[in-house]
Scaffold this active site. Structure first.
Site, PDB file in Angstrom:
ATOM      1  N   LYS A 116       8.955  -0.872   2.204  1.00 52.35           N
ATOM      2  CA  LYS A 116       7.593  -1.060   1.723  1.00 52.35           C
ATOM      3  C   LYS A 116       6.648  -1.249   2.897  1.00 52.35           C
ATOM      4  O   LYS A 116       7.023  -1.777   3.939  1.00 52.35           O
ATOM      5  CB  LYS A 116       7.518  -2.279   0.805  1.00 52.35           C
ATOM      6  CG  LYS A 116       8.196  -2.098  -0.544  1.00 52.35           C
ATOM      7  CD  LYS A 116       7.950  -3.303  -1.452  1.00 52.35           C
ATOM      8  CE  LYS A 116       8.589  -3.069  -2.823  1.00 52.35           C
ATOM      9  NZ  LYS A 116       8.359  -4.199  -3.741  1.00 52.35           N
ATOM     10  N   VAL A 117       5.407  -0.824   2.696  1.00 50.28           N
ATOM     11  CA  VAL A 117       4.360  -0.999   3.693  1.00 50.28           C
ATOM     12  C   VAL A 117       3.274  -1.878   3.108  1.00 50.28           C
ATOM     13  O   VAL A 117       2.798  -1.633   1.995  1.00 50.28           O
ATOM     14  CB  VAL A 117       3.771   0.355   4.143  1.00 50.28           C
ATOM     15  CG1 VAL A 117       2.702   0.139   5.198  1.00 50.28           C
ATOM     16  CG2 VAL A 117       4.870   1.267   4.678  1.00 50.28           C
ATOM     17  N   GLY A 119       8.328   3.820   0.378  1.00 52.90           N
ATOM     18  CA  GLY A 119       9.111   5.019   0.642  1.00 52.90           C
ATOM     19  C   GLY A 119      10.572   4.689   0.714  1.00 52.90           C
ATOM     20  O   GLY A 119      11.009   3.587   0.395  1.00 52.90           O
ATOM     21  N   ASP A 137      10.394  15.177  13.237  1.00 52.66           N
ATOM     22  CA  ASP A 137       9.943  15.115  11.842  1.00 52.66           C
ATOM     23  C   ASP A 137       8.422  15.213  11.775  1.00 52.66           C
ATOM     24  O   ASP A 137       7.760  14.408  11.123  1.00 52.66           O
ATOM     25  CB  ASP A 137      10.431  13.834  11.176  1.00 52.66           C
ATOM     26  CG  ASP A 137      10.279  13.884   9.645  1.00 52.66           C
ATOM     27  OD1 ASP A 137      10.167  15.000   9.108  1.00 52.66           O
ATOM     28  OD2 ASP A 137      10.273  12.835   9.003  1.00 52.66           O
ATOM     29  N   SER A 160      12.278   4.313   3.323  1.00 53.18           N
ATOM     30  CA  SER A 160      12.616   3.404   4.414  1.00 53.18           C
ATOM     31  C   SER A 160      12.224   1.964   4.112  1.00 53.18           C
ATOM     32  O   SER A 160      12.738   1.035   4.722  1.00 53.18           O
ATOM     33  CB  SER A 160      11.923   3.861   5.701  1.00 53.18           C
ATOM     34  OG  SER A 160      10.531   3.887   5.517  1.00 53.18           O
ATOM     35  N   ILE A 198       0.827  -1.219   0.000  1.00 51.50           N
ATOM     36  CA  ILE A 198       0.000   0.000   0.000  1.00 51.50           C
ATOM     37  C   ILE A 198       0.851   1.255   0.000  1.00 51.50           C
ATOM     38  O   ILE A 198       0.317   2.363  -0.059  1.00 51.50           O
ATOM     39  CB  ILE A 198      -0.961   0.023   1.207  1.00 51.50           C
ATOM     40  CG1 ILE A 198      -0.182  -0.105   2.524  1.00 51.50           C
ATOM     41  CG2 ILE A 198      -2.018  -1.050   1.088  1.00 51.50           C
ATOM     42  CD1 ILE A 198      -1.057   0.052   3.754  1.00 51.50           C
TER      43      ILE A 198
END
Length: 999
Positions: free
Chosen positions: A697-698, A693, A823, A695, A690
């Site tokens: 995958k999600v 980025g 952040d 950092s 979904i």
């Protein structure tokens, strides 16, 4: 024996008394009974001690009695009413309860604290009017009541202070007039009244009687009219700040008689008229001048520039004429900001030769001529901004040796010639912008030395030759824009090493050859434009792996072969492959009429769109076509059945293997779980991705129980987790922190309804997973700035603001030690199904203990463009105030619907754009047009909070606890007006209008 017994008993009592707490200690111990102390500040206040002198916050004098003379409980997170018991301490001269939750009203008998000389109650929750009794403290020299909820008038009794030297009432709710009787406090050296909603009125001319005054601070006080000439009587004044008001008229020439002034700030007013020509020579001690963001006109007086200035800020006015040559003689000038005027002529030829210049910004004027060659003669120049002028000639070779430079913007001028070889390779420059000039020559190989370069913007020039292989050595390069030049040859093979690249735009050049192999390393690439070149070969299959790519233009080249099917994996907002030599079938996802223009000019392409591919030339007969299709369909069915069978067998094998290798997985849970790590692993399928980025995958994981979780799988096995693509080091570099450990350390131990919940983490030697609660509505940033922003009505936006504020307040005030997120941005605020907000992404969070109280200089900036507090960007000093600034930007996003940085803003960010637009056009040009005007009053109040949070000075920003209270008060006011339960509803004025304004 009896006398001996009595003697021993007396000796025991005396011994016991000698070890008991003295009277002052008993008074202080009573104080602990009146406060909530969640952090245990009073844990070492031990009744067994003979004196309290070693207790936290307590200091004693050196007399034999060791009397308590100072109590400092700043930022102790204690809550309760003001403790009058302290007035029994006969020698207490210093009391600070700064930044706590001291509530209720100040008692009138506070005057019993007679010895007090210093009283600091700033950043608390005190209400009511400032008490008359304060003036009854005969020895009081310093009084700070900033950042509370004091309201009403300043009491007349304040005129009778006997020894007061400094008073600060900044950021309260005082709404009376600024009283002239303050001029009776003859001992006053500092008067700070900023950011109060005083009644509209002039600067009291009587303030000119405060002959000892050194600091006069009245920004945001609703002042109107002209600056009174009487202020010229303040001979000791060093700092005059009248910003954010509605003053008019010229700067009075009488101010030039202030012989000791070191700083004048009049920005963001409505001043008109000219800078005074006469009288500047009398201001022999003047060092810093800031009259920016006004409506000043006329020329810059030569007398003004003849002063030994250190900082000259005249930006965003209507000044005209030449810059006086005398300015170049200032031996201490380090800051020159003149952008946004109508200045003409040439810059003084000797500018910089005699001055330790740090920052020069003359953008958006009408300057012409050449760049002075001595700008960096002192070796200190960091920023040189000259965009939008008519400068010409070549860049001086001396700037190629200016290794202190960090930011260079020469765009939109008439420069020509070759760029000095040294300029390409300056080691600290993070932005080099040469766009829209007539530069020629090539990019020098010395660019290998530009280790900090993040953005190279050189479009619309006459650069030629090949791009050197050394370009691939720039590990920090995030943007390379070189379109509309005369570059030739192949793209350098090393360009695929630019792992931080998010934009590559080289269209309209003469590049040839193939796209180099290895572009799969461009994990962060968002925009790729190679249009109108002579590139050939196949479009690389790897392009389908660039998961964050949303702009792809390869039109006007010589590409051939088939279109990679992997393009269907991308979420492209722009796709253009027209005018090439591509053939074969268009991928089914794009074989639609709306994409027709994206593929035109490729005669060999076939698809279900009129005008693409004459199918008769591809097949001898329609019967043959149907036969082939039938064969392929049958083969496809057999293949699919085979794949399903194989998948089922493989899944069973994989499950069995996991049971065998169970010991290799480590599960660390932070809540009671209803699932195992193996169930999570089963969901790590590309179909469940979904988000992607920098950092990792999600994945969206739907578990057997029906529960849904989000799983973040870190890149590269998770050894290092990068911050999202907007995050930068000083100089614009993408940074990498050990985010996995930071996330686990932070989220694993905190619990709050507005902090995203970390269920668990799963690790092996080669893989790290973080399992969070699933947020159906994604991030606030995506929703607010995407095509679904209409879903966010004002009541929903208000709810999001309150929720996020409460989450950050928990981090700052309820965690031990406090946590600084570092952040805060709209993309890190996630929304559940009911639009409840959760603060997320703690990969760069720091505990205050880890960075030191008061803030510690960090090695790099963690944060995102447009959200970084000014002091953080310049000093790398981080504390809770940095988060508050970032949250203020989020509030401005909610109110305006605009991005924190936008090309429309030019050199400004959202904060500066809002301030400028409010001043020049009014509130209606600031508010998001999608919001219902019936909420205008509430929206304006929330906007005020956002402006307060983004104050340039950290001390002016309220604490997050205070922000929560201010937001809740807006909801409470709406509730009382409308009879609703906590929801903002339309409010109309008595005349039926819905007009509101920002105070």
């Amino acid at each position: 024996m009896l006398p001996l017994f009595l003697l021993l008993l007396l000796l025991f009592q005396l011994t016991h008394l000698g070890h008991s707490l003295n009277q002052e200690g008993l008074f202080l111990h009573q104080l602990t009974l009146t406060f909530d102390d969640p952090d245990g500040v009073f844990s070492n206040w031990n009744q067994k001690d003979p004196t309290p002198c070693k207790w936290t916050g307590v200091n004693c004098d050196s007399s034999p009695t060791q009397s308590v003379n100072s109590l400092d409980l700043s930022s102790a997170n204690i809550a309760g009413p003001f403790p009058l018991i302290l007035c029994r301490l006969k020698f207490l001269t210093f009391l600070s309860l700064y930044n706590n939750s001291i509530n209720s009203t100040l008692p009138e008998n506070i005057s019993d604290c007679q010895p007090l000389e210093h009283l600091n109650l700033a950043q608390n929750l005190l209400t009511g009017p400032p008490p008359d009794a304060l003036s009854g403290l005969p020895n009081l020299k310093h009084l700070d009541l900033s950042g509370n909820n004091f309201s009403g008038d300043i009491p007349p009794s304040f005129a009778s202070f006997r020894r007061l030297e400094a008073i600060s009432l900044v950021a309260n709710l005082l709404d009376g007039e600024i009283p002239a009787f303050l001029s009776n406090i003859s001992t006053l050296k500092q008067l700070n009244l900023s950011y109060n909603p005083f009644k509209q009125g002039p600067v009291p001319p009587e303030l000119g009687n405060l002959t000892n005054l050194e600091i006069l601070w009245m920004s945001g006080c609703n002042l109107v009219g002209r600056i009174p000439d009487s202020l010229a009587q303040l001979k000791r004044l060093t700092d005059l700040d009248l910003a954010l008001n509605s003053l008019d008229g010229p700067v009075p020439s009488s101010l030039t008689e202030l012989s000791s002034v070191v700083q004048i700030e009049l920005y963001n007013n409505s001043l008109t008229g000219e800078l005074p020509v006469n009288g500047w020579s009398k201001m022999t001690s003047l060092r810093l001048i800031d009259v920016s963001m006004n409506y000043l006109s006329g020329s810059i007086p030569d007398e003004l520039c003849s002063l030994p200035l250190e900082s000259l800020n005249l930006y965003e006015n209507q000044l005209e004429g030449d810059l006086p040559v005398s300015l170049a003689k200032s031996p201490n000038l380090y800051e020159l900001r003149l952008f946004g005027n109508r200045l003409t002529g040439e810059l003084p030829a000797d500018l910089g030769k005699n001055s330790p210049l740090l920052w020069v910004d003359v953008s958006s004027n009408k300057f012409h001529g050449q760049i002075p060659s001595g700008l960096c003669d002192n070796g200190t120049l960091e920023e040189l901004l000259m965009i939008y002028n008519s400068f010409s000639g070549e860049i001086p070779a001396s700037l190629g040796e200016c290794t202190s430079l960090t930011r260079v913007r020469f765009g939109y001028n008439n420069f020509s010639g070759q760029v000095p070889a040294g300029l390409w390779g300056l080691p600290h420059v993070y932005l080099l912008e040469l766009i829209d000039n007539s530069f020629s020559g090539g990019i020098a190989k010395t660019i290998a030395g530009a280790s900090n370069l993040s953005a190279l913007v050189i479009s619309n020039n006459q650069f030629s030759g090949q791009i050197p292989e050394e370009i691939g050595w720039l590990e920090s390069l995030a943007e390379f824009t070189g379109s509309n030049n005369r570059f030739t040859g192949s793209l350098p093979a090393s360009i695929v090493n630019l792992g931080q690249l998010w934009k590559l735009d080289l269209h309209e050049n003469g590049f040839s050859g193939k796209i180099p192999n290895g572009i799969h390393s461009w994990k962060k690439l968002n925009e790729l434009n190679l249009a109108d070149n002579d590139l050939s070969g196949n479009i690389p299959e790897e392009i389908g792996t660039l998961s964050v790519l949303n702009y792809l233009d390869l039109s006007g080249n010589q590409f051939s072969g088939k279109i990679p099917l992997g393009l269907q994996n991308l979420r492209l907002n722009e796709l253009n492959l027209s005018s090439n030599h591509l053939s074969g079938d268009i991928p089914p996802f794009y074989a639609k009429e709306i994409y027709k223009s994206s593929f035109s000019g490729n005669p060999g392409l076939c698809g279900d769109m009129a005008g693409l591919c004459d199918r008769k030339t591809g097949y001898k007969s329609m019967g043959y076509v149907w036969l082939l299709r039938s064969i392929f369909m049958l083969a496809g069915i057999v293949f699919i059945v085979g794949v399903i069978w194989f998948y089922l067998k493989y899944r069973n094998f994989k499950k069995a293997k996991r049971v065998i290798d169970k010991s290799k997985w480590t599960l660390m849970s932070f809540h009671k779980l209803g699932f195992s790590e193996f169930e999570i692993l089963d969901c790590l399928d590309e179909d469940n991705v979904i988000g992607t980025g920098s950092s990792g995958k999600v994945y969206k994981a739907v578990l057997s129980s029906g529960e849904v979780v989000a799983v973040k799988k870190l890149w590269g096995g998770g050894a290092k987790m990068a911050v999202e693509s907007g995050d930068i080091e000083k100089g614009g570099n993408i940074i990498q922190n050990d985010g996995f450990e930071a996330e686990v350390e932070t989220l694993g131990k905190i619990r709050h309804k507005n902090i995203v919940k970390l269920w668990c983490c799963c690790t092996t030697k080669d893989c790290k997973l973080l399992v969070y609660e699933y947020m159906p509505n994604g991030s606030l940033g995506d929703l607010l700035h995407g095509n679904k922003s209409g879903m966010l009505s004002w009541p929903i936006r208000y709810k999001i603001a309150v929720d996020a504020a409460e989450g950050l307040s928990y981090l700052h005030h309820d965690c031990v030690p406090p946590i600084v997120h570092r952040d805060v941005k709209s993309n890190n605020i996630l929304l559940d199904g009911d639009f409840g907000a959760r603060v997320a992404d703690f990969g760069v969070a720091k505990a205050v203990d880890a960075i030191g109280k008061g803030g510690k200089s960090m090695s790099v900036i963690a944060g995102s463009c447009g959200y970084i507090a000014p002091e953080y960007a310049y000093t790398l000093r981080v504390n809770e105030k940095s988060d508050i600034y970032s949250f203020g930007v989020v509030i401005l996003e909610l109110v305006t619907g605009r991005l924190p940085v936008d090309p429309e803003f030019g050199e400004k960010d959202l904060v500066k754009w809002v301030c400028t637009t409010l001043d020049q056009k009014g509130i209606d040009d600031v508010l998001d047009s999608k919001l219902d005007s019936c909420f205008k009053e509430e929206i304006c109040k929330v906007l005020n909070i956002g402006l307060l949070c983004t104050s340039p000075l950290p001390i002016n920003r309220p604490s997050m606890r205070r922000v929560v209270k201010l937001l809740q008060e807006i909801g409470a006011e709406s509730q009382s007006k409308n009879g609703k339960d906590g929801k903002l509803t339309p409010y109309y004025y008595e005349d039926g209008s819905d007009q509101g304004s920002v105070a």
